[in-house]
Design an enzyme around this catalytic site. Structure first.
Site, PDB file in Angstrom:
ATOM      1  N   GLN A  34      47.599  37.569  37.178  1.00  0.00           N
ATOM      2  CA  GLN A  34      46.935  36.298  37.266  1.00  0.00           C
ATOM      3  C   GLN A  34      46.863  35.617  35.751  1.00  0.00           C
ATOM      4  O   GLN A  34      46.804  36.617  34.813  1.00  0.00           O
ATOM      5  CB  GLN A  34      45.629  36.349  37.816  1.00  0.00           C
ATOM      6  CG  GLN A  34      45.473  36.787  39.210  1.00  0.00           C
ATOM      7  CD  GLN A  34      45.805  35.511  40.048  1.00  0.00           C
ATOM      8  OE1 GLN A  34      46.722  34.562  39.718  1.00  0.00           O
ATOM      9  NE2 GLN A  34      44.742  35.267  41.049  1.00  0.00           N
ATOM     10  N   SER A  35      47.042  34.633  35.638  1.00  0.00           N
ATOM     11  CA  SER A  35      47.220  33.999  34.102  1.00  0.00           C
ATOM     12  C   SER A  35      46.042  34.264  33.394  1.00  0.00           C
ATOM     13  O   SER A  35      45.886  34.430  32.118  1.00  0.00           O
ATOM     14  CB  SER A  35      47.754  32.506  34.282  1.00  0.00           C
ATOM     15  OG  SER A  35      49.004  32.455  34.748  1.00  0.00           O
ATOM     16  N   THR A  36      44.753  33.867  34.052  1.00  0.00           N
ATOM     17  CA  THR A  36      43.450  34.116  32.906  1.00  0.00           C
ATOM     18  C   THR A  36      42.553  34.919  33.732  1.00  0.00           C
ATOM     19  O   THR A  36      42.701  35.353  35.116  1.00  0.00           O
ATOM     20  CB  THR A  36      42.971  32.751  32.818  1.00  0.00           C
ATOM     21  OG1 THR A  36      42.479  32.281  34.292  1.00  0.00           O
ATOM     22  CG2 THR A  36      43.927  31.887  32.202  1.00  0.00           C
TER      23      THR A  36
END
Length: 550
Positions: A34-36
């Site tokens: 997941q990016s963040t």
């Protein structure tokens, strides 16, 4: 009689023709990202979907114990592989021929950079590793699959650029309206409504104003820093993150903090965004303006003067520079009339006397020295002109000197009073906490008692320091001190020639009234034309006779 037909196998048991026994002999790796961190917390369904790919690997023929999930990159962006430990581990396992199948919910989970994506494709093709997503199974070694995988990787990278562009445009649009929330410096506070106001702590405000006043008086960052350290003045900083977010912390000053404070246009009441340009060609000179202003500590004119002073203090050929050590009175102020460059100072000879030399053409282009002039005659001439300019205003000088001394002592006393008030509050607060504690709860009471004793000791130590400060620097000037200031101001030449007046002090006085000194030697003769430009633009011209070697 027709033979019975076999029942259709469940969809989950369908096998891809690209999967061979040699692939089953190796691991199936599920890559989860997941990016963040916010996406990890808020988008948990996406995370569960990625972990669910382990069941798809089992449907493709891998045993459950042969399926490995790599989730080290949860909360990491796919724009680069540098900080992604999980992706680096995946590439290492593939290059060691341990992986037969790599699964990702989509190609953008694996990489959003063409460089990282094609590196993974090359390694997978070399070791015969398959790649699978929700749409199918691909073999990077086959032309059609490689073409499709390359297209998917390119689309993932393009999607990232589109997202970045949209967010950047939204950020700039919000900044133009003055609504983009940026961290505020010391002396300011952002309310929950987004409004920027002065810090409610009076001591924080007083320290910020003191820094601006001392820079206007002393002129250099180092001088301001030494003044703050000498008088034990600390900066009030609001903690921006962590458990103590929003609390006030007192920290010792440093050069970079003071430089950022003097250069920040927010102190002049102007909201600014994008002051640090990535590409200097896109920088636009002038005052930043968004139509939104905040309460200012200084005027915009003073802010521009501070920037000009900081720029002039830089050690560059085109700048005056800071007044440095040495006997030269006009260092950084002398300009060559022939080439327009600043003359630098050289020391040498039997008496180590200084000369003003214009040797830029010789050092850079191998030419001849433009001009060379002995320093003492020029210093003496300009000194006489400076004393003549200052003589008509002895009373103003005496009053200004007395006012400056009184104001400096009043500023220090006010800071001391605020520090004492804060120490008294901390001691009283510790006492209230101790009194409100239940006597039976000795585990807590003992710690609160130690805190109270520590606050009282700190208060007593600060009071002792303040008494020493009062003895060393009385708050008001005595009648004798005021009379001494007036006598010195009435006899400026005697003050200039006094043994207690250092060359550095004389140099600072000259820089307060002289902007530049242009010299033009008449060939190899002894005559030199001198033109002084005073602060304000008025000019005075004259000539001197320089010593010339025969």
């Amino acid at each position: 009689m027709n033979p019975p037909r076999a029942a259709n196998p469940p969809a989950g048991l369908l096998r891809s023709e690209k999967i061979a026994p040699r692939h089953h002999d190796r691991l199936a790796v599920v890559y989860v990202r997941q990016s963040t961190v916010q996406q990890v917390l808020d988008h948990q369904e996406s995370t569960r979907l990625q972990y669910g790919l382990a069941a798809r690997a089992q449907d493709l023929g891998w045993a459950a114990e042969r399926v490995v999930s790599i989730d080290d990159d949860l909360g990491q962006s796919g724009a680069s592989a540098e900080a992604r430990v999980g992706f680096q581990r995946l590439v290492s396992e593939v290059s060691l021929d341990h992986v037969g199948l790599v699964l990702g919910v989509e190609m953008s989970r694996l990489a959003r950079s063409s460089k990282d994506w094609h590196q993974l494709l090359e390694i997978c093709a070399l070791f015969g590793t398959l790649i699978a997503d929700l749409d199918g199974v691909y073999d990077p070694g086959q032309y059609n699959d490689r073409l499709l995988l390359g297209l998917k990787g390119t689309m993932s990278e393009a999607e990232l650029h589109i997202l970045k562009q949209r967010m950047e445009q939204g950020r700039l649009s919000k900044a133009r309206r003055g609504e983009l929330a940026v961290p505020v410096p010391s002396g300011y506070l952002r309310r929950p409504s987004g409004e920027v106001v002065l810090d409610p702590d009076e001591q924080v405000q007083e320290v910020v104003r003191l820094i601006f006043r001392k820079f206007a008086e002393l002129g250099t960052l180092n001088a301001v820093l030494r003044y703050l350290v000498r008088h034990h003045v600390q900066l009030g900083i609001r903690v921006r993150e962590g458990p103590g977010k929003g609390e006030l912390a007192w920290r010792r000053p440093n050069r970079m903090t003071l430089q950022n404070l003097l250069k920040n246009p927010l102190y002049a009441g102007a909201y600014a965004y994008g002051r640090r340009q990535v590409d200097p060609r896109t920088a636009r000179p002038g005052r930043p303006s968004t139509g939104r202003r905040v309460i200012a500590y200084i005027s915009w004119e003073q802010y521009e003067r501070n920037l000009a002073r900081l720029k002039a203090n830089q050690a560059r050929a085109e700048e005056v520079g800071v007044a440095r050590k040495g006997a030269a009175l006009l260092a950084g102020l002398v300009i060559c009339a022939k080439c327009g460059r600043r003359l630098h100072v050289r020391y040498g000879g039997r008496h180590n006397r200084h000369t003003y030399t214009c040797s830029r053409l010789m050092s850079d282009y191998g030419g001849e020295i433009c001009q060379q002039l002995a320093g003492p005659p020029l210093d003496a001439l300009v000194s006489d002109w400076v004393l003549g300019a200052l003589t008509p205003a002895p009373l103003d000088l005496s009053l200004a000197a007395a006012t400056n001394v009184e104001r400096e002592r009043a500023d220090l006393v006010r800071l001391w009073q605020q520090r004492l008030e804060r120490a008294a509050y901390e001691a009283e607060r510790a006492a209230r906490q101790y009194r409100h504690c239940e006597p039976e709860n000795r585990l807590v009471a003992r710690q609160l008692e130690r805190d109270w004793e520590g606050a009282l000791a700190a208060q007593q130590h600060l009071q002792e320091e303040y008494r020493r400060f009062e003895q060393q620097q009385p708050r008001l000037l005595s009648a004798a001190e005021q009379a001494a200031i007036r006598r010195l101001a009435e006899d400026i030449p005697a003050l200039w020639a006094a043994a207690t007046t250092t060359v550095a002090k004389r140099r600072e006085i000259v820089r307060q009234v002289v902007a530049r000194v242009v010299i033009d030697a008449e060939g190899a003769s002894e005559r030199v034309r001198v033109r002084v430009t005073w602060v304000g633009g008025v000019q005075t011209a004259g000539a001197l006779i320089r010593p010339v070697a025969r």
